[in-house]
Scaffold this motif. Structure first.
Motif, PDB file in Angstrom:
ATOM      1  N   ASN A 156     -23.645  -8.781 -16.594  1.00 34.64           N
ATOM      2  CA  ASN A 156     -22.737  -8.132 -17.528  1.00 34.64           C
ATOM      3  C   ASN A 156     -21.310  -8.633 -17.340  1.00 34.64           C
ATOM      4  O   ASN A 156     -20.574  -8.862 -18.310  1.00 34.64           O
ATOM      5  N   THR A 199     -17.264  -5.165 -28.135  1.00 34.44           N
ATOM      6  CA  THR A 199     -18.222  -5.610 -27.119  1.00 34.44           C
ATOM      7  C   THR A 199     -18.066  -4.791 -25.843  1.00 34.44           C
ATOM      8  O   THR A 199     -19.052  -4.375 -25.219  1.00 34.44           O
ATOM      9  N   THR A 203     -21.101  -2.426 -24.313  1.00 32.51           N
ATOM     10  CA  THR A 203     -21.644  -2.634 -22.966  1.00 32.51           C
ATOM     11  C   THR A 203     -21.249  -1.497 -22.026  1.00 32.51           C
ATOM     12  O   THR A 203     -22.023  -1.135 -21.137  1.00 32.51           O
TER      13      THR A 203
END
Length: 312
Positions: A156, A199, A203
């Motif tokens: 990530n 984004t 996430t």
């Protein structure tokens, strides 16, 4: 404190810290140093005890050792640079150093989110499925869960770090923060960052909200099982271990949600810096205390280790 003029030259960023209260920076530096030493001593002690004492060779202490090692790495990735900037007149960090710091802060923070879920599942299995616990939490599965936590965090972080450092910066390179963090760096951009922010939100929801929901679901099931227990000793033990974990979860997730899951605003900028300082500096130093103060297993391990040293 005065920042040297070459601080914003090509290849460098300036970490402003708290420019509104420059006289507080030395005092803040000493407080952060104290918490950092507490983090080093406390987490190293847990790792050493868990390794040396056979009574602590259980899934719970295996994951707790992972958390302690993670906290050591997490604080070390940002605090030494922070201390140098707060103590001295030059508040600079190289662009490469900032990129590396951002990568590891993100990676280790995400890993902690996932690892706390794994630890809550371990407590669920211990309390709700005690007869099957040894099968469910066998050593191979525990190692797979730990590896999955670390891999997910670093994967990530690779996504976010690359997205953040592709964004072109405006003329000045002054980061209004104590260390390199995504929201603070995005504010330096002179292009539209809505894709980056979206984004980050997606996430963050995946690695913050979903883990938090899973943790709360585990503890809802644990609470039901605990209320059905007839043994007072088992009841106290369950509340002790689960209460410690829930406290750690609260100290970590609440500040993270305040940083990554709230809309950006000018008023929240200063608040965000100090909230980030809390979960970066204070929370890792409290984790060992929370897990060990009322923990009979750890106290017993300390007594056995001290007794072994005296015999030698």
């Amino acid at each position: 404190m005065i920042v040297r003029e070459n601080a914003s030259s090509e290849g460098y960023l300036v970490l402003l810290g708290c420019p509104k209260w420059p006289r507080l920076e030395v005092a803040l530096c000493l407080v952060i140093l104290m918490f950092y030493l507490m983090t080093l001593i406390g987490n190293l002690s847990i790792i050493i005890l868990s390794y040396m004492d056979a009574h602590l060779h259980t899934p719970m202490y295996f994951f707790l050792s992972n958390l302690s090692f993670l906290d050591l790495c997490y604080t070390t990735s940002s605090i030494p640079q922070m201390l140098a900037n707060l103590w001295g007149p030059e508040k600079t960090i190289s662009y490469t150093g900032c990129m590396i710091q951002l990568y590891f802060v993100l990676a280790l923070g995400t890993t902690e989110c996932v690892l706390l879920v794994v630890m809550s599942y371990d407590r669920y299995a211990a309390v709700c499925r005690p007869l099957h616990y040894a099968v469910l939490m066998n050593p191979r599965f525990c190692h797979l869960l730990a590896v999955a936590s670390w891999v997910s965090g670093f994967t990530n972080s690779a996504l976010h770090s690359s997205f953040t450092f592709w964004v072109p910066l405006c003329g000045h390179r002054r980061v209004d923060h104590f260390f390199c963090e995504v929201p603070a760096l995005l504010r330096l951009s002179c292009v539209d960052t809505r894709v980056n922010e979206l984004t980050l939100l997606i996430t963050s929801s995946i690695f913050v909200l979903i883990p938090l929901i899973l943790i709360l679901s585990s503890y809802a099931a644990i609470a039901q099982a605990v209320l059905r227990m007839q043994s007072t000793a088992r009841l106290q033990r369950a509340f002790g271990t689960c209460g410690a974990h829930l406290t750690v979860v609260s100290l970590f997730f609440i500040p993270v949600i305040c940083i990554y899951l709230q809309p950006p605003s000018g008023e929240s900028q200063d608040q965000g810096k100090f909230i980030a300082l809390f979960y970066t500096v204070v929370t890792p130093s409290l984790n060992p205390l929370i897990y060990t103060l009322r923990n009979k297993d750890v106290r017993g391990a300390v007594r056995r280790l001290v007794g072994r040293e005296r015999e030698m």
